[in-house]
Design a protein around this motif. Structure first.
Motif, mmCIF file in Angstrom:
data_model
loop_
_atom_site.group_PDB
_atom_site.id
_atom_site.type_symbol
_atom_site.label_atom_id
_atom_site.label_comp_id
_atom_site.label_asym_id
_atom_site.label_seq_id
_atom_site.Cartn_x
_atom_site.Cartn_y
_atom_site.Cartn_z
ATOM 1 N N ILE A 82 -15.483 4.813 12.262
ATOM 2 C CA ILE A 82 -14.690 5.598 11.328
ATOM 3 C C ILE A 82 -13.578 4.726 10.782
ATOM 4 O O ILE A 82 -12.888 4.044 11.538
ATOM 5 N N PHE A 83 -13.414 4.765 9.476
ATOM 6 C CA PHE A 83 -12.330 4.050 8.808
ATOM 7 C C PHE A 83 -11.371 5.109 8.263
ATOM 8 O O PHE A 83 -11.798 5.987 7.505
ATOM 9 N N THR A 113 -12.663 3.488 15.794
ATOM 10 C CA THR A 113 -11.898 4.059 14.697
ATOM 11 C C THR A 113 -10.895 3.010 14.257
ATOM 12 O O THR A 113 -10.144 2.485 15.079
ATOM 13 N N VAL A 114 -10.910 2.718 12.972
ATOM 14 C CA VAL A 114 -10.108 1.628 12.431
ATOM 15 C C VAL A 114 -9.200 2.151 11.326
ATOM 16 O O VAL A 114 -9.647 2.904 10.455
ATOM 17 N N VAL A 116 -7.299 1.314 7.943
ATOM 18 C CA VAL A 116 -7.513 0.343 6.869
ATOM 19 C C VAL A 116 -6.492 0.553 5.752
ATOM 20 O O VAL A 116 -5.907 1.632 5.616
ATOM 21 N N ALA A 117 -6.301 -0.468 4.942
ATOM 22 C CA ALA A 117 -5.340 -0.399 3.843
ATOM 23 C C ALA A 117 -5.869 0.428 2.671
ATOM 24 O O ALA A 117 -5.095 1.089 1.986
ATOM 25 N N ALA A 118 -7.173 0.390 2.434
ATOM 26 C CA ALA A 118 -7.734 1.117 1.293
ATOM 27 C C ALA A 118 -9.226 1.337 1.502
ATOM 28 O O ALA A 118 -9.887 0.571 2.199
ATOM 29 N N LEU A 119 -9.729 2.402 0.877
ATOM 30 C CA LEU A 119 -11.156 2.710 0.864
ATOM 31 C C LEU A 119 -11.572 2.975 -0.577
ATOM 32 O O LEU A 119 -10.737 3.310 -1.431
ATOM 33 N N VAL A 125 -11.214 8.607 4.277
ATOM 34 C CA VAL A 125 -12.111 8.362 5.403
ATOM 35 C C VAL A 125 -13.447 7.822 4.905
ATOM 36 O O VAL A 125 -13.894 8.153 3.810
ATOM 37 N N GLU A 126 -14.056 6.986 5.724
ATOM 38 C CA GLU A 126 -15.429 6.522 5.528
ATOM 39 C C GLU A 126 -16.062 6.425 6.902
ATOM 40 O O GLU A 126 -15.391 6.041 7.864
#
Length: 135
Positions: A82-83, A113-114, A116-119, A125-126
């Motif tokens: 999970i991002f 689960t990470v 992140v700065a952007a998706l 979420v991704e």
């Protein structure tokens, strides 16, 4: 010899035109599902829904459509990643949605689960995952 099947799922959110990938690749009982954003599978160009809960449910909807197409179930998941764009803010709320799909009274997949700065598309979420089913 490894047999590979590439799944492009007509009723899941399509890959963006600039991205070149299959929804999932199956090889010898393993199914690797590409990261799913919270795009509406029935209206992929629609604006993203607001909030981590709504976006998480759409990610799982896309995943379920891909798994159904490939003949797998969420219970076949052995690893999920999970991002989260807003890790500290959204981790607990995401876990409530996650628990609906992976109840704690069942065997749980391994998980990362990470933050992140952007998706893509400005998503919160991704989710990607790996499933296994004996052939």
């Amino acid at each position: 010899m490894t047999t590979k099947l590439h799944h492009v799922v007509p009723n899941a959110s399509p890959p963006p035109p600039s991205s070149l990938y299959s929804h999932a690749v199956q090889a010898d009982g393993w199914l690797h599902v590409t990261g799913q954003l919270p795009t509406d599978p029935d209206d992929p160009a629609a604006p993203l829904r607001e909030g981590i809960e709504a976006q998480s449910e759409l990610c799982f909807e896309n995943i379920r459509r891909i798994l159904d197409h490939a003949g797998y179930r969420l219970d076949d998941t052995v690893f999920i990643r999970i991002f989260l764009k807003e890790f500290d803010r959204d981790f607990a709320a995401f876990n409530r949605i996650y628990a609906r799909h992976f109840p704690q009274d069942q065997l749980l997949p391994s998980r990362t689960t990470v933050g992140v700065a952007a998706l893509g598309r400005g998503a919160l979420v991704e989710i990607d995952l790996v499933c296994f089913r004996s052939t």
